[in-house]
Design a protein around this motif. Sequence first.
Motif, PDB file in Angstrom:
ATOM      1  N   ASN A 122       0.820  -1.202   0.000  1.00 37.94           N
ATOM      2  CA  ASN A 122       0.000   0.000   0.000  1.00 37.94           C
ATOM      3  C   ASN A 122       0.864   1.266   0.000  1.00 37.94           C
ATOM      4  O   ASN A 122       0.538   2.257  -0.658  1.00 37.94           O
ATOM      5  CB  ASN A 122      -0.933   0.003   1.205  1.00 37.94           C
ATOM      6  CG  ASN A 122      -1.934   1.138   1.166  1.00 37.94           C
ATOM      7  OD1 ASN A 122      -2.684   1.287   0.198  1.00 37.94           O
ATOM      8  ND2 ASN A 122      -1.950   1.949   2.206  1.00 37.94           N
TER       9      ASN A 122
ATOM     10  N   GLY B 220       2.058   1.671  -3.501  1.00 38.04           N
ATOM     11  CA  GLY B 220       0.968   2.142  -4.348  1.00 38.04           C
ATOM     12  C   GLY B 220       0.655   3.613  -4.159  1.00 38.04           C
ATOM     13  O   GLY B 220       0.281   4.311  -5.106  1.00 38.04           O
TER      14      GLY B 220
ATOM     15  N   PHE C 245      -1.296  -1.796  -9.754  1.00 36.17           N
ATOM     16  CA  PHE C 245      -1.597  -1.992  -8.340  1.00 36.17           C
ATOM     17  C   PHE C 245      -3.003  -2.559  -8.200  1.00 36.17           C
ATOM     18  O   PHE C 245      -3.938  -2.086  -8.845  1.00 36.17           O
ATOM     19  CB  PHE C 245      -1.490  -0.677  -7.569  1.00 36.17           C
ATOM     20  CG  PHE C 245      -0.093  -0.138  -7.508  1.00 36.17           C
ATOM     21  CD1 PHE C 245       0.824  -0.660  -6.607  1.00 36.17           C
ATOM     22  CD2 PHE C 245       0.316   0.878  -8.352  1.00 36.17           C
ATOM     23  CE1 PHE C 245       2.122  -0.175  -6.548  1.00 36.17           C
ATOM     24  CE2 PHE C 245       1.611   1.374  -8.307  1.00 36.17           C
ATOM     25  CZ  PHE C 245       2.514   0.840  -7.405  1.00 36.17           C
TER      26      PHE C 245
ATOM     27  N   ASP D  50      -6.120  -3.816  -5.549  1.00 31.42           N
ATOM     28  CA  ASP D  50      -6.814  -3.877  -4.262  1.00 31.42           C
ATOM     29  C   ASP D  50      -7.851  -4.977  -4.436  1.00 31.42           C
ATOM     30  O   ASP D  50      -8.930  -4.755  -4.965  1.00 31.42           O
ATOM     31  CB  ASP D  50      -7.457  -2.525  -3.961  1.00 31.42           C
ATOM     32  CG  ASP D  50      -8.450  -2.574  -2.807  1.00 31.42           C
ATOM     33  OD1 ASP D  50      -8.513  -3.610  -2.120  1.00 31.42           O
ATOM     34  OD2 ASP D  50      -9.183  -1.586  -2.610  1.00 31.42           O
TER      35      ASP D  50
ATOM     36  N   TRP E  26      -3.891  -0.852  -1.342  1.00 29.98           N
ATOM     37  CA  TRP E  26      -3.269  -1.617  -2.420  1.00 29.98           C
ATOM     38  C   TRP E  26      -2.494  -2.773  -1.803  1.00 29.98           C
ATOM     39  O   TRP E  26      -1.643  -2.570  -0.943  1.00 29.98           O
ATOM     40  CB  TRP E  26      -2.343  -0.723  -3.246  1.00 29.98           C
ATOM     41  CG  TRP E  26      -3.054   0.468  -3.813  1.00 29.98           C
ATOM     42  CD1 TRP E  26      -2.891   1.765  -3.439  1.00 29.98           C
ATOM     43  CD2 TRP E  26      -4.075   0.455  -4.810  1.00 29.98           C
ATOM     44  NE1 TRP E  26      -3.749   2.577  -4.141  1.00 29.98           N
ATOM     45  CE2 TRP E  26      -4.486   1.796  -4.999  1.00 29.98           C
ATOM     46  CE3 TRP E  26      -4.684  -0.539  -5.563  1.00 29.98           C
ATOM     47  CZ2 TRP E  26      -5.473   2.156  -5.913  1.00 29.98           C
ATOM     48  CZ3 TRP E  26      -5.673  -0.190  -6.480  1.00 29.98           C
ATOM     49  CH2 TRP E  26      -6.052   1.141  -6.645  1.00 29.98           C
TER      50      TRP E  26
ATOM     51  N   GLU F  37      -8.795  -7.517 -10.907  1.00 31.88           N
ATOM     52  CA  GLU F  37      -8.933  -7.768  -9.475  1.00 31.88           C
ATOM     53  C   GLU F  37      -9.673  -9.091  -9.270  1.00 31.88           C
ATOM     54  O   GLU F  37     -10.369  -9.581 -10.150  1.00 31.88           O
ATOM     55  CB  GLU F  37      -9.631  -6.600  -8.774  1.00 31.88           C
ATOM     56  CG  GLU F  37     -10.795  -5.980  -9.520  1.00 31.88           C
ATOM     57  CD  GLU F  37     -12.077  -6.772  -9.412  1.00 31.88           C
ATOM     58  OE1 GLU F  37     -12.233  -7.529  -8.435  1.00 31.88           O
ATOM     59  OE2 GLU F  37     -12.927  -6.639 -10.301  1.00 31.88           O
TER      60      GLU F  37
END
Length: 410
Positions: free
Chosen positions: A259, A262, A298, A300, A307, A396
Amino acid sequence: MGVGGPGEPPPAPGALKDSALRNAFGEGAELFPPADGSPQAVALEYALGRLGMLGRTGKGKFDAAAQEGLASFQAAHGLPATGKLNRPTLDAMDQALAEIPREVSAVRSGDPMKYLSDFDARGLTKVAVHDRSRPVDWNHPEIQDAYGKFVGEYWDVLKANHVETDCKTMSLLFMDQFRAKVKKDLGVEMPMPRSEQGSVKPLEWRAATAGKPIGYFQRFETLPQVRPGYDQAQAIQKLDPDASMIPGVDLMTPEIDANMVGRAAKTVVPWDPARDNMGDQTKPEVPVDQLRPGDLIFLDHTGDGRWDHAVNVVKAEKDAQGHVRKLVLAVGSFDDMKDANGATAPRGGFEINNYAEEVTVDLDAAGKILRSGTTYSSEPAYLVKPRYDAHNTIMELKPGGRIKVGRWGD
């Protein structure tokens, strides 16, 4: 692997030199047929895998695929291609394994990080900036182009030396090594990247190897339970005291999570809910035609706003109409060896196994995925199944997740 492991006496004259074969077969052991799950079956698969003759992940079975691999080895070494094991075949395999180098070049050098940072000796293109009317920093177009070229070339160096990291560390490694190269080639101290959401602090690199693991995870034969998928690797370690889950160099740097990376990278293409593919695995959730080498993807996966994974774009090959038709992506990650569902965080380096993989994605002119898969892994396919393809690099994993494209900047 090598001849004898740490603390293991050298083989007697005339004995098998390879530790796994010697420990499985010894002298006068039954050579054929090995029972499923037996040390002999595991050792044969392991030998065939290292010799490039297995073609599948180890199962602890001497099945038709293993027999075909053995027949191919026999034919290549002037032996009757029966697919059946005999002492001449075992001796030939033992000799062939002894000729495979145990260590990659970076490890043999004695100083892996120095070796990986000798950019001229590794054949990397010198960074050149012709427009000096503007600062030589991450915003300079020539620097951005040079970074994309560097990532493609340096990835080949990392693969050749079986360099392993997790995802955010791989992204930081490309960035920090490029900064070192710019300083060497241009005499310019590039700033650490930053965005309006965060920055990257100076990094300190540590290199672990099988011979010097510096406390990092590499063996797990004594664990009562291992992560699913590592059963054969554990069986191999019980036979081979030389076997290590650090096949080359394991690089690490102080605690920075995905994160943070990111947030520190500049967003080039933000998440757009309109790109949600609604489960259609042929549709990327990033605009592939906009991708270029050096970009960072990146992910999530849960939609919690953090991230949790980073992917490096190594190549983006376009057709005459400007459509990206092939993507090559570099991914680093780790497995928690005691916990397959990630419910508990691993404690330090002892419980985790880093690895690196390359994913190649072929696309049609409309940007749909034709095929994808792992085209390189630091852990060979005979040991552990590959983990990555298009579905967990350019889309994702769950409804509500997000994905964006970033790039280093300041």
